[in-house]
Design an enzyme around this catalytic site. Structure first.
Site, PDB file in Angstrom:
ATOM      1  N   GLU A   1      43.743  39.731  50.247  1.00 40.96           N
ATOM      2  CA  GLU A   1      42.267  39.518  49.570  1.00 40.96           C
ATOM      3  C   GLU A   1      42.452  39.344  48.370  1.00 40.96           C
ATOM      4  O   GLU A   1      42.481  39.930  47.147  1.00 40.96           O
ATOM      5  CB  GLU A   1      41.448  40.910  49.784  1.00 40.96           C
ATOM      6  CG  GLU A   1      39.936  40.669  49.680  1.00 40.96           C
ATOM      7  CD  GLU A   1      39.303  40.256  48.102  1.00 40.96           C
ATOM      8  OE1 GLU A   1      39.622  39.115  47.827  1.00 40.96           O
ATOM      9  OE2 GLU A   1      38.779  41.275  47.420  1.00 40.96           O
TER      10      GLU A   1
ATOM     11  N   GLU B   1      41.767  31.644  42.843  1.00 37.10           N
ATOM     12  CA  GLU B   1      42.960  32.465  42.626  1.00 37.10           C
ATOM     13  C   GLU B   1      44.443  31.803  43.182  1.00 37.10           C
ATOM     14  O   GLU B   1      45.452  32.446  43.403  1.00 37.10           O
ATOM     15  CB  GLU B   1      43.002  33.826  42.999  1.00 37.10           C
ATOM     16  CG  GLU B   1      42.017  34.555  42.234  1.00 37.10           C
ATOM     17  CD  GLU B   1      41.931  36.140  42.397  1.00 37.10           C
ATOM     18  OE1 GLU B   1      43.073  36.737  42.387  1.00 37.10           O
ATOM     19  OE2 GLU B   1      40.912  36.891  42.410  1.00 37.10           O
TER      20      GLU B   1
HETATM   21  C1  SAM Z   1      40.848  40.765  44.620  1.00 36.90           C
HETATM   22  S1  SAM Z   1      42.130  41.854  44.173  1.00 36.90           S
HETATM   23  C2  SAM Z   1      42.368  42.496  45.673  1.00 36.90           C
HETATM   24  C3  SAM Z   1      42.933  43.946  45.673  1.00 36.90           C
HETATM   25  C4  SAM Z   1      43.121  44.850  46.967  1.00 36.90           C
HETATM   26  N1  SAM Z   1      43.766  44.020  47.851  1.00 36.90           N
HETATM   27  C5  SAM Z   1      41.737  45.144  47.591  1.00 36.90           C
HETATM   28  O1  SAM Z   1      41.237  44.326  48.339  1.00 36.90           O
HETATM   29  O2  SAM Z   1      41.156  45.941  46.927  1.00 36.90           O
HETATM   30  C6  SAM Z   1      43.538  40.672  44.167  1.00 36.90           C
HETATM   31  C7  SAM Z   1      44.704  41.231  43.478  1.00 36.90           C
HETATM   32  O3  SAM Z   1      45.672  40.388  43.928  1.00 36.90           O
HETATM   33  C8  SAM Z   1      46.596  40.193  42.655  1.00 36.90           C
HETATM   34  N2  SAM Z   1      47.377  38.853  43.141  1.00 36.90           N
HETATM   35  C9  SAM Z   1      46.756  37.715  43.295  1.00 36.90           C
HETATM   36  N3  SAM Z   1      47.693  36.685  43.750  1.00 36.90           N
HETATM   37  C10 SAM Z   1      48.573  37.427  43.823  1.00 36.90           C
HETATM   38  C11 SAM Z   1      50.285  37.213  44.327  1.00 36.90           C
HETATM   39  N4  SAM Z   1      50.142  35.619  44.844  1.00 36.90           N
HETATM   40  N5  SAM Z   1      51.003  38.008  44.307  1.00 36.90           N
HETATM   41  C12 SAM Z   1      50.809  39.210  43.921  1.00 36.90           C
HETATM   42  N6  SAM Z   1      49.680  39.579  43.353  1.00 36.90           N
HETATM   43  C13 SAM Z   1      48.547  38.869  43.523  1.00 36.90           C
HETATM   44  C14 SAM Z   1      45.788  40.359  41.456  1.00 36.90           C
HETATM   45  O4  SAM Z   1      46.523  40.759  40.198  1.00 36.90           O
HETATM   46  C15 SAM Z   1      44.542  41.246  41.983  1.00 36.90           C
HETATM   47  O5  SAM Z   1      45.095  42.680  41.594  1.00 36.90           O
END
Ligand code: SAM
Length: 361
Positions: A178, A187
């Site tokens: 997500e 993102e």
């Molecule tokens: C919108 S939040 C969602 C968090 C959790 N999955 C939820 O649904 O509650 C997205 C998270 O993904 C991390 N993120 C985004 N792209 C990523 C990637 N390619 N690899 C690792 N982390 C990533 C960001 O730092 C953020 O903490």
């Protein structure tokens, strides 16, 4: 010298300053504050924790570091966790996909919510990757506090750097993520998920969500008019409006945001497909219901699996931590019922632009 140059110079001198601070809690707290100011967000939490450990009874250090830690974590993490419709939609799709023994990869684990949903649904193994160290550390503590630390392993790092064998111990059967934004892709979603689908997903494996749509409709929103700069203290400021940000962000439950056409998927993305080299373009014809039209409103729809979708469609009483975006027309339209408005959209993976094809609008 610009402030960027000055920040770069400060960043170069930063680590020697940390060494010089030694075990002095107040100096370490001051360096945590400097880290935030010069764009070293990843260092704030570590230094704040170090400062507390060095000055456990210093109430000023306690207050200072609490303030700094809070400011180093994006606010939306909190509203996102409270987004019950989003959480329920993901939980349902995860329960449908996971059977005992399923190997799950959670991309962008955040504080670990989707990983714990997968573990609760019976996944044999969950690898969760989160590239922001403060959040990854918090996820480890949360997962342990909920008793899932035997099933879930948190990897601090970006998904594009994961090694299938060393980090995942083989392909994932299900990849859950997500990482979508108000405009769906800001993102870097397409590159991230195309890489994961190609390198990390088992043949025949499942991505949740499998795709997403940029949704649009004609709309009126009195808030947009209220944001226009006309007269200030008796002076005409209309020209300043040319500098206003477009699109405008609006809450999907704003009672003055009204749709005036059927919702339409303007752009559709398959998250397992190779990332497109060119920006994605789409056209749509929106048919007005005759209301006054101030512009186009955009929101998102996620195709979670064959059975489930999640959509933050604006409407009375609707709520979502994702906002809608409003693209105002230069002049509001008053068209008869059934009149078509042709629009075009282009998404380059970061920015989404929308405009009516008729330049008179
Ligand atoms: C919108 S939040 C969602 C968090 C959790 N999955 C939820 O649904 O509650 C997205 C998270 O993904 C991390 N993120 C985004 N792209 C990523 C990637 N390619 N690899 C690792 N982390 C990533 C960001 O730092 C953020 O903490």
């Amino acid at each position: 010298m610009t402030s960027n140059d000055s920040n770069a110079a400060q960043r170069a001198r930063f680590e020697p300053m940390v060494v010089a601070a030694g075990q002095d809690g107040r100096r370490l707290a001051a360096l945590a504050s400097l880290a935030l100011r010069i764009g070293l967000r990843g260092r704030v939490y570590q230094l704040a924790i170090q400062a507390r450990a060095c000055a456990p009874d210093d109430v000023e250090v306690a207050a200072d570091t609490q303030h700094l830690i809070g400011h180093s974590v994006p606010r939306w993490h909190f509203s996102m966790l409270q987004d019950a419709p989003r959480n329920a939609a993901f939980d349902a799709a995860i329960r449908r996909a996971v059977t005992p023994g399923t190997h799950v990869l959670d991309i962008g684990a955040g504080s670990g919510l989707l990983s714990m949903m997968a573990a609760r649904a019976g996944a044999g193994r969950v690898v969760a990757c989160e590239h922001y160290p403060v959040i990854a550390d918090a996820a480890r503590r949360i997962v342990a506090a909920n008793g899932y630390d035997r099933q879930i392993r948190i990897v601090t790092g970006n998904s594009t750097e994961l090694d299938r064998d060393a980090d995942l111990e083989g392909h994932a059967d299900v990849i859950v993520s997500e990482i979508v934004s108000n405009n769906l892709l800001a993102e870097g979603v397409l590159d991230t998920l195309a890489d994961a689908a190609q390198r990390l997903l088992a043949p025949g494996g499942q991505m949740i969500p499998s795709g997403g749509d940029v949704m649009v409709a004609l709309a009126s929103w009195s808030g947009a008019e209220a944001l226009r700069t006309h007269t200030v203290s008796g002076f005409n400021f209309a020209q300043f409006d040319a500098l206003a940000q477009v699109p405008r962000t609006v809450s999907i439950g704003d009672p003055t945001l009204l749709l005036h056409s059927a919702p339409t998927a303007l752009l559709a993305f398959d998250f397992a497909a190779p990332a497109p080299a060119e920006p994605h373009r789409g056209n749509a014809t929106l048919v007005t219901d005759g209301g006054p039209i101030g512009g186009i409103v955009q929101w998102i729809r996620l195709r979670l699996d064959a059975e489930g979708t999640y959509e933050n469609r604006p409407g009375p009483g609707a709520s979502s931590h994702w906002s809608a975006h409003f693209y105002p027309f230069d002049t509001p339209l008053d068209l008869p019922v059934g009149a078509p408005v042709h629009i075009t959209g282009v998404h380059d993976g970061h920015r989404l632009l929308l405009w009516p094809q008729d330049s008179a609008l």
